[in-house]
Scaffold this motif. Sequence first.
Motif, PDB file in Angstrom:
ATOM      1  N   THR A 219      74.346  90.536  61.188  1.00 31.03           N
ATOM      2  CA  THR A 219      73.679  90.762  62.481  1.00 31.03           C
ATOM      3  C   THR A 219      72.303  91.386  62.266  1.00 31.03           C
ATOM      4  O   THR A 219      71.328  90.999  62.934  1.00 31.03           O
ATOM      5  CB  THR A 219      74.545  91.666  63.385  1.00 31.03           C
ATOM      6  OG1 THR A 219      75.813  91.045  63.588  1.00 31.03           O
ATOM      7  CG2 THR A 219      73.873  91.921  64.730  1.00 31.03           C
ATOM      8  N   GLU A 220      72.221  92.324  61.327  1.00 28.59           N
ATOM      9  CA  GLU A 220      70.900  92.913  61.050  1.00 28.59           C
ATOM     10  C   GLU A 220      69.940  91.840  60.529  1.00 28.59           C
ATOM     11  O   GLU A 220      68.741  91.870  60.824  1.00 28.59           O
ATOM     12  CB  GLU A 220      71.024  94.071  60.051  1.00 28.59           C
ATOM     13  CG  GLU A 220      71.666  95.316  60.654  1.00 28.59           C
ATOM     14  CD  GLU A 220      71.490  96.559  59.785  1.00 28.59           C
ATOM     15  OE1 GLU A 220      70.642  96.554  58.870  1.00 28.59           O
ATOM     16  OE2 GLU A 220      72.225  97.549  60.013  1.00 28.59           O
TER      17      GLU A 220
ATOM     18  N   LEU B 137      68.716  89.910  63.447  1.00 32.62           N
ATOM     19  CA  LEU B 137      67.700  90.718  64.144  1.00 32.62           C
ATOM     20  C   LEU B 137      66.359  90.643  63.434  1.00 32.62           C
ATOM     21  O   LEU B 137      65.315  90.461  64.070  1.00 32.62           O
ATOM     22  CB  LEU B 137      68.160  92.183  64.227  1.00 32.62           C
ATOM     23  CG  LEU B 137      69.127  92.496  65.360  1.00 32.62           C
ATOM     24  CD1 LEU B 137      69.802  93.847  65.142  1.00 32.62           C
ATOM     25  CD2 LEU B 137      68.384  92.493  66.697  1.00 32.62           C
TER      26      LEU B 137
ATOM     27  N   TYR C 262      71.021  98.240  67.775  1.00 31.97           N
ATOM     28  CA  TYR C 262      72.310  97.616  67.445  1.00 31.97           C
ATOM     29  C   TYR C 262      73.198  98.621  66.709  1.00 31.97           C
ATOM     30  O   TYR C 262      72.758  99.240  65.739  1.00 31.97           O
ATOM     31  CB  TYR C 262      72.066  96.381  66.560  1.00 31.97           C
ATOM     32  CG  TYR C 262      73.336  95.839  65.945  1.00 31.97           C
ATOM     33  CD1 TYR C 262      74.313  95.250  66.742  1.00 31.97           C
ATOM     34  CD2 TYR C 262      73.586  95.949  64.576  1.00 31.97           C
ATOM     35  CE1 TYR C 262      75.502  94.794  66.209  1.00 31.97           C
ATOM     36  CE2 TYR C 262      74.778  95.487  64.018  1.00 31.97           C
ATOM     37  CZ  TYR C 262      75.729  94.915  64.838  1.00 31.97           C
ATOM     38  OH  TYR C 262      76.915  94.478  64.303  1.00 31.97           O
TER      39      TYR C 262
ATOM     40  N   PHE D 226      63.450  96.105  66.851  1.00 35.27           N
ATOM     41  CA  PHE D 226      64.834  96.597  66.878  1.00 35.27           C
ATOM     42  C   PHE D 226      65.000  97.802  65.971  1.00 35.27           C
ATOM     43  O   PHE D 226      64.168  98.048  65.078  1.00 35.27           O
ATOM     44  CB  PHE D 226      65.814  95.487  66.454  1.00 35.27           C
ATOM     45  CG  PHE D 226      65.827  95.210  64.970  1.00 35.27           C
ATOM     46  CD1 PHE D 226      64.879  94.384  64.390  1.00 35.27           C
ATOM     47  CD2 PHE D 226      66.787  95.796  64.143  1.00 35.27           C
ATOM     48  CE1 PHE D 226      64.881  94.133  63.016  1.00 35.27           C
ATOM     49  CE2 PHE D 226      66.801  95.548  62.779  1.00 35.27           C
ATOM     50  CZ  PHE D 226      65.842  94.710  62.209  1.00 35.27           C
TER      51      PHE D 226
ATOM     52  N   SER E 288      64.596  87.550  64.175  1.00 28.51           N
ATOM     53  CA  SER E 288      64.426  87.206  65.594  1.00 28.51           C
ATOM     54  C   SER E 288      63.025  87.469  66.135  1.00 28.51           C
ATOM     55  O   SER E 288      62.658  86.939  67.184  1.00 28.51           O
ATOM     56  CB  SER E 288      65.417  88.023  66.440  1.00 28.51           C
ATOM     57  OG  SER E 288      65.015  89.394  66.457  1.00 28.51           O
TER      58      SER E 288
ATOM     59  N   ILE F 282      71.072  88.634  70.954  1.00 31.83           N
ATOM     60  CA  ILE F 282      69.744  88.774  70.327  1.00 31.83           C
ATOM     61  C   ILE F 282      68.825  87.634  70.788  1.00 31.83           C
ATOM     62  O   ILE F 282      67.668  87.867  71.156  1.00 31.83           O
ATOM     63  CB  ILE F 282      69.905  88.803  68.786  1.00 31.83           C
ATOM     64  CG1 ILE F 282      70.631  90.086  68.376  1.00 31.83           C
ATOM     65  CG2 ILE F 282      68.550  88.675  68.090  1.00 31.83           C
ATOM     66  CD1 ILE F 282      71.221  90.055  66.968  1.00 31.83           C
TER      67      ILE F 282
END
Length: 286
Positions: free
Chosen positions: A121-122, A125, A101, A132, A128, A88
Amino acid sequence: MSSGKILVTGATGQLGTRIVQQLLKRLPADRIVAGGRSAAKAPPGVEFKVVDYDQPATIEAALDGVTRVVLVSGNAVGKRVPQHQAVIDAAARAGVQLLAYTSILRANVNPLLLAAEHRATEEVLAASGLSFIALRNSWYSENYTGSAAFAIQAGVVQSAAGEGRISAASRDDYAEAAAVLILRDDHKPGQAYELAGSTSFSKREYAELLSRKSGKQVVVQELTESQYSAALVHAGLPEAFAGILADSDAKAGDGWLFDDSRTLEKAIGRPTIPLEQTLDAALAAK
Ligand SMILES: NC(=O)c1ccc[n+]([C@@H]2O[C@H](COP(=O)([O-])OP(=O)(O)OC[C@H]3O[C@@H](n4cnc5c(N)ncnc54)[C@H](OP(=O)(O)O)[C@@H]3O)[C@@H](O)[C@H]2O)c1
């Protein structure tokens, strides 16, 4: 999607290879890059670049000329958040326009132990600044059909899932959805797609299907979560992995792998492949 290349990470794995195959049906081959650790396992027909989640320099190099990324979640449970973060971060630095993802159904609230890294992870994201989408995949049908021959031989499907219904679909279905969705331009920022089978089944119904297909009686053995975990250890699985699988099965019993939104069906424009068809293929391959 007007220009630039699509990088598929984890492209040497079972899902990633299929995503590359589905992209090849929709894009010229020179617009697709397969990323993985081992060139020997690269899917044919497209450029291969080394992408190792543990080696950020490989990720950066593979992103040259890439405008979209399908980040296939890794399989090193417990290590995946920093691994995914490396992809990412590199994608954000490279100015990637859209990253998809592969997550898990209702990752934001799903209590499965396996969901924690997807949720984290979400969150990475979301922080970030990247555009996405989350491909929140339910279970693969192959999680069951992969051991169908063994279950038929034993005459038993062990279960901690009770009457919980599981909306599984095949890897081919999820791969096609990934290819369709990464090519679309109409996503809401951070949109989550709850991707699941068009139909669902309980493990009792799965055992009935095995009986019907094999002509042998296959019954469900109802177990508690800890009994199921112990049975998996007895069958040779490492204790930590057995615990994770038993946790998933018990929470499937509470409906956490069920979804009837038909979002996957709508994305691919057809019902998902029936469990019976995936089972037939698995038994024919034995
Ligand atoms: N929905 C479900 O039922 C379900 C079930 C199991 C797994 N999953 C998740 O979905 C993902 C894809 O499923 P799958 O069936 O394709 O699994 P798979 O065949 O095990 O593929 C996993 C992929 O991750 C890659 N990988 C692992 N560590 C990596 C690293 N450090 N750097 C770069 N790549 C790395 C593997 O590379 P190598 O080829 O080099 O090993 C492989 O390509 C899994 O990794 C897991 O996160 C979902």
